[in-house]
Design a protein around this motif. Structure first.
Motif, PDB file in Angstrom:
ATOM      1  N   VAL A   1       7.649   7.981   9.146  1.00 45.43           N
ATOM      2  CA  VAL A   1       7.329   7.064   8.415  1.00 45.43           C
ATOM      3  C   VAL A   1       8.434   6.227   8.635  1.00 45.43           C
ATOM      4  O   VAL A   1      10.148   6.673   8.397  1.00 45.43           O
ATOM      5  CB  VAL A   1       7.469   7.693   7.199  1.00 45.43           C
ATOM      6  CG1 VAL A   1       6.790   6.581   6.025  1.00 45.43           C
ATOM      7  CG2 VAL A   1       5.712   9.423   6.889  1.00 45.43           C
ATOM      8  N   ASP A   2       7.952   4.676   7.855  1.00 44.48           N
ATOM      9  CA  ASP A   2       9.079   3.787   7.721  1.00 44.48           C
ATOM     10  C   ASP A   2      10.002   4.181   6.717  1.00 44.48           C
ATOM     11  O   ASP A   2       9.495   4.820   5.488  1.00 44.48           O
ATOM     12  CB  ASP A   2       8.549   2.752   7.667  1.00 44.48           C
ATOM     13  CG  ASP A   2       9.785   1.257   7.580  1.00 44.48           C
ATOM     14  OD1 ASP A   2      10.304   0.845   7.507  1.00 44.48           O
ATOM     15  OD2 ASP A   2       9.933   1.257   5.705  1.00 44.48           O
ATOM     16  N   PRO A   3      11.335   4.374   6.155  1.00 45.08           N
ATOM     17  CA  PRO A   3      11.924   5.174   4.792  1.00 45.08           C
ATOM     18  C   PRO A   3      11.549   4.290   4.022  1.00 45.08           C
ATOM     19  O   PRO A   3      11.424   4.690   2.797  1.00 45.08           O
ATOM     20  CB  PRO A   3      13.425   4.449   5.099  1.00 45.08           C
ATOM     21  CG  PRO A   3      13.941   3.793   6.298  1.00 45.08           C
ATOM     22  CD  PRO A   3      12.461   4.262   7.286  1.00 45.08           C
ATOM     23  N   GLY A   4      11.791   3.013   4.369  1.00 44.58           N
ATOM     24  CA  GLY A   4      11.555   1.354   3.056  1.00 44.58           C
ATOM     25  C   GLY A   4       9.627   1.998   2.522  1.00 44.58           C
ATOM     26  O   GLY A   4       9.849   1.830   1.439  1.00 44.58           O
ATOM     27  N   TYR A   5       8.476   2.058   3.987  1.00 41.95           N
ATOM     28  CA  TYR A   5       8.177   2.528   3.029  1.00 41.95           C
ATOM     29  C   TYR A   5       7.914   3.955   2.294  1.00 41.95           C
ATOM     30  O   TYR A   5       6.611   3.990   1.007  1.00 41.95           O
ATOM     31  CB  TYR A   5       6.606   2.748   4.329  1.00 41.95           C
ATOM     32  CG  TYR A   5       5.638   2.682   3.536  1.00 41.95           C
ATOM     33  CD1 TYR A   5       4.839   2.302   2.962  1.00 41.95           C
ATOM     34  CD2 TYR A   5       4.673   4.436   3.767  1.00 41.95           C
ATOM     35  CE1 TYR A   5       3.014   2.194   2.219  1.00 41.95           C
ATOM     36  CE2 TYR A   5       3.461   4.559   4.076  1.00 41.95           C
ATOM     37  CZ  TYR A   5       2.423   3.892   3.367  1.00 41.95           C
ATOM     38  OH  TYR A   5       1.906   4.117   2.432  1.00 41.95           O
ATOM     39  N   PHE A   6       8.308   4.875   2.499  1.00 35.70           N
ATOM     40  CA  PHE A   6       8.298   6.179   2.494  1.00 35.70           C
ATOM     41  C   PHE A   6       8.831   6.161   0.900  1.00 35.70           C
ATOM     42  O   PHE A   6       7.878   6.469  -0.778  1.00 35.70           O
ATOM     43  CB  PHE A   6       8.990   6.573   2.898  1.00 35.70           C
ATOM     44  CG  PHE A   6       8.418   8.769   2.779  1.00 35.70           C
ATOM     45  CD1 PHE A   6       7.741   9.383   2.595  1.00 35.70           C
ATOM     46  CD2 PHE A   6      10.122   8.748   1.775  1.00 35.70           C
ATOM     47  CE1 PHE A   6       8.310  10.735   2.017  1.00 35.70           C
ATOM     48  CE2 PHE A   6       9.986  10.034   1.118  1.00 35.70           C
ATOM     49  CZ  PHE A   6       9.153  11.153   1.813  1.00 35.70           C
ATOM     50  N   ALA A   7       9.506   5.192   0.730  1.00 38.82           N
ATOM     51  CA  ALA A   7      10.428   5.059  -0.851  1.00 38.82           C
ATOM     52  C   ALA A   7       9.472   4.756  -1.499  1.00 38.82           C
ATOM     53  O   ALA A   7       9.095   4.679  -3.050  1.00 38.82           O
ATOM     54  CB  ALA A   7      11.321   5.182  -0.710  1.00 38.82           C
ATOM     55  N   GLU A   8       9.179   2.973  -1.540  1.00 40.18           N
ATOM     56  CA  GLU A   8       8.160   1.965  -2.251  1.00 40.18           C
ATOM     57  C   GLU A   8       6.913   3.262  -2.273  1.00 40.18           C
ATOM     58  O   GLU A   8       6.328   3.546  -3.591  1.00 40.18           O
ATOM     59  CB  GLU A   8       7.811   1.488  -0.809  1.00 40.18           C
ATOM     60  CG  GLU A   8       7.213   0.487  -1.942  1.00 40.18           C
ATOM     61  CD  GLU A   8       6.131  -0.973  -1.510  1.00 40.18           C
ATOM     62  OE1 GLU A   8       5.450  -1.654  -2.107  1.00 40.18           O
ATOM     63  OE2 GLU A   8       7.367  -1.138  -0.489  1.00 40.18           O
ATOM     64  N   ALA A   9       6.521   4.317  -1.307  1.00 42.53           N
ATOM     65  CA  ALA A   9       4.991   4.402  -1.539  1.00 42.53           C
ATOM     66  C   ALA A   9       4.907   6.057  -2.318  1.00 42.53           C
ATOM     67  O   ALA A   9       4.424   6.366  -3.448  1.00 42.53           O
ATOM     68  CB  ALA A   9       4.337   5.051  -0.182  1.00 42.53           C
ATOM     69  N   VAL A  10       6.181   6.983  -2.481  1.00 40.90           N
ATOM     70  CA  VAL A  10       6.550   7.801  -3.388  1.00 40.90           C
ATOM     71  C   VAL A  10       7.013   7.108  -5.026  1.00 40.90           C
ATOM     72  O   VAL A  10       6.686   7.589  -5.734  1.00 40.90           O
ATOM     73  CB  VAL A  10       7.916   8.793  -2.590  1.00 40.90           C
ATOM     74  CG1 VAL A  10       8.231   9.500  -3.932  1.00 40.90           C
ATOM     75  CG2 VAL A  10       7.056   9.429  -1.288  1.00 40.90           C
ATOM     76  N   ASN A  11       7.511   6.325  -4.737  1.00 36.95           N
ATOM     77  CA  ASN A  11       8.133   5.493  -6.285  1.00 36.95           C
ATOM     78  C   ASN A  11       7.530   5.128  -6.787  1.00 36.95           C
ATOM     79  O   ASN A  11       7.165   5.281  -7.938  1.00 36.95           O
ATOM     80  CB  ASN A  11       9.383   4.824  -5.953  1.00 36.95           C
ATOM     81  CG  ASN A  11      10.770   5.368  -5.353  1.00 36.95           C
ATOM     82  OD1 ASN A  11      10.882   6.285  -6.249  1.00 36.95           O
ATOM     83  ND2 ASN A  11      11.779   4.546  -5.373  1.00 36.95           N
ATOM     84  N   ASP A  12       6.134   4.334  -5.943  1.00 35.81           N
ATOM     85  CA  ASP A  12       5.350   3.700  -7.514  1.00 35.81           C
ATOM     86  C   ASP A  12       3.907   5.227  -7.677  1.00 35.81           C
ATOM     87  O   ASP A  12       3.750   4.924  -8.461  1.00 35.81           O
ATOM     88  CB  ASP A  12       3.943   3.514  -5.822  1.00 35.81           C
ATOM     89  CG  ASP A  12       4.779   2.035  -5.879  1.00 35.81           C
ATOM     90  OD1 ASP A  12       5.075   1.201  -6.564  1.00 35.81           O
ATOM     91  OD2 ASP A  12       4.193   1.682  -4.687  1.00 35.81           O
ATOM     92  N   TYR A  13       3.920   6.175  -6.675  1.00 34.33           N
ATOM     93  CA  TYR A  13       3.064   7.358  -7.065  1.00 34.33           C
ATOM     94  C   TYR A  13       4.018   8.127  -8.753  1.00 34.33           C
ATOM     95  O   TYR A  13       3.140   8.603  -9.590  1.00 34.33           O
ATOM     96  CB  TYR A  13       3.425   8.870  -6.020  1.00 34.33           C
ATOM     97  CG  TYR A  13       2.887  10.513  -6.284  1.00 34.33           C
ATOM     98  CD1 TYR A  13       1.934   9.926  -6.716  1.00 34.33           C
ATOM     99  CD2 TYR A  13       3.779  11.518  -6.031  1.00 34.33           C
ATOM    100  CE1 TYR A  13       1.830  11.896  -7.588  1.00 34.33           C
ATOM    101  CE2 TYR A  13       3.281  12.442  -6.650  1.00 34.33           C
ATOM    102  CZ  TYR A  13       2.103  12.660  -6.914  1.00 34.33           C
ATOM    103  OH  TYR A  13       1.438  13.798  -7.568  1.00 34.33           O
ATOM    104  N   ALA A  14       5.820   8.359  -8.339  1.00 34.16           N
ATOM    105  CA  ALA A  14       6.432   8.723  -9.748  1.00 34.16           C
ATOM    106  C   ALA A  14       6.297   7.683 -10.509  1.00 34.16           C
ATOM    107  O   ALA A  14       6.345   8.385 -11.904  1.00 34.16           O
ATOM    108  CB  ALA A  14       7.807   8.741  -9.326  1.00 34.16           C
ATOM    109  N   GLU A  15       5.313   6.631 -10.821  1.00 37.50           N
ATOM    110  CA  GLU A  15       5.356   5.915 -11.779  1.00 37.50           C
ATOM    111  C   GLU A  15       3.608   5.620 -12.405  1.00 37.50           C
ATOM    112  O   GLU A  15       3.417   5.018 -13.558  1.00 37.50           O
ATOM    113  CB  GLU A  15       6.482   4.623 -11.223  1.00 37.50           C
ATOM    114  CG  GLU A  15       7.453   4.747 -11.544  1.00 37.50           C
ATOM    115  CD  GLU A  15       8.185   3.029 -11.284  1.00 37.50           C
ATOM    116  OE1 GLU A  15       7.131   2.129 -10.747  1.00 37.50           O
ATOM    117  OE2 GLU A  15       9.265   3.068 -10.753  1.00 37.50           O
ATOM    118  N   GLY A  16       3.097   6.606 -11.936  1.00 34.83           N
ATOM    119  CA  GLY A  16       1.542   7.143 -12.269  1.00 34.83           C
ATOM    120  C   GLY A  16       0.444   5.822 -11.190  1.00 34.83           C
ATOM    121  O   GLY A  16      -0.654   6.200 -11.416  1.00 34.83           O
ATOM    122  N   GLY A  17       1.276   5.685 -10.138  1.00 27.63           N
ATOM    123  CA  GLY A  17       0.453   5.178  -9.029  1.00 27.63           C
ATOM    124  C   GLY A  17      -0.484   6.194  -8.234  1.00 27.63           C
ATOM    125  O   GLY A  17      -0.431   7.328  -8.475  1.00 27.63           O
TER     126      GLY A  17
END
Length: 174
Positions: A55-71
């Protein structure tokens, strides 16, 4: 693909917390920590072994952070979605790490994009709410259809089939 000069690290639970990944709150905290490490260490790629994904690291971090914020749960960053060669089935690889279950979906005519959305929704529900414990019928993305979820293989597989409300209500199955 990683090269000899690539930065790679491995992160997993120690023996005394084995299975913690199957508790949605702990899995979310683990993913959030992994995203923080990815941002700080700057690897070339994230190798997510439960889903056998690169996985692209930028995409991984963004997707996980969105999830952690209720996404939405970061399905595409953590779960591999695999089509059968005939395109009549779609299944997951890696959901088992989060829930102890994988999803197998029978595919009938229709857009591949719609089928991917269906399985992403099922994965999100299982990963965030825990494993399915009984057979269920849930609403489909299409308001005229329902999804029959049946546990198979000692509840390690959730088998999903789509049908009309009439099919399900009259027979309880397809």
């Amino acid at each position: 693909m990683p090269t000899a000069n690539s930065n790679v690290f491995s992160l997993n639970f120690a023996d005394h917390v084995t299975g913690g990944n199957r508790l949605p709150e702990i899995a979310q905290a683990f993913l959030k920590f992994a995203a923080l490490l990815v941002k700080q260490l700057g690897p070339d790629r994230v190798i997510w072994t439960p889903g056998n994904l690169l996985v692209d690291p930028g995409y991984f971090a963004e997707a996980v952070n969105d999830y952690a914020e209720g996404g939405a749960f970061p399905v595409l960053a953590t779960i591999q979605l695999i089509w059968s060669p005939e395109k009549d089935g779609l299944h997951t690889e890696g959901l088992e790490w989060f829930s102890g279950q994988e999803v197998h979906c029978d595919v009938v005519k229709g857009s591949e994009q719609i089928w991917l959305r269906r399985i992403v929704r099922l994965v999100h529900d299982i990963a965030t709410n825990g494993p399915l414990t009984t057979d269920e019928t849930v609403a489909d993305l299409d308001g005229h259809q329902q999804v029959l979820l049946t546990l198979k293989d000692e509840a390690r597989v959730v088998h999903a089939r789509i049908g009309s409300e009439m099919d399900i209500s009259s027979t309880g199955s397809f």
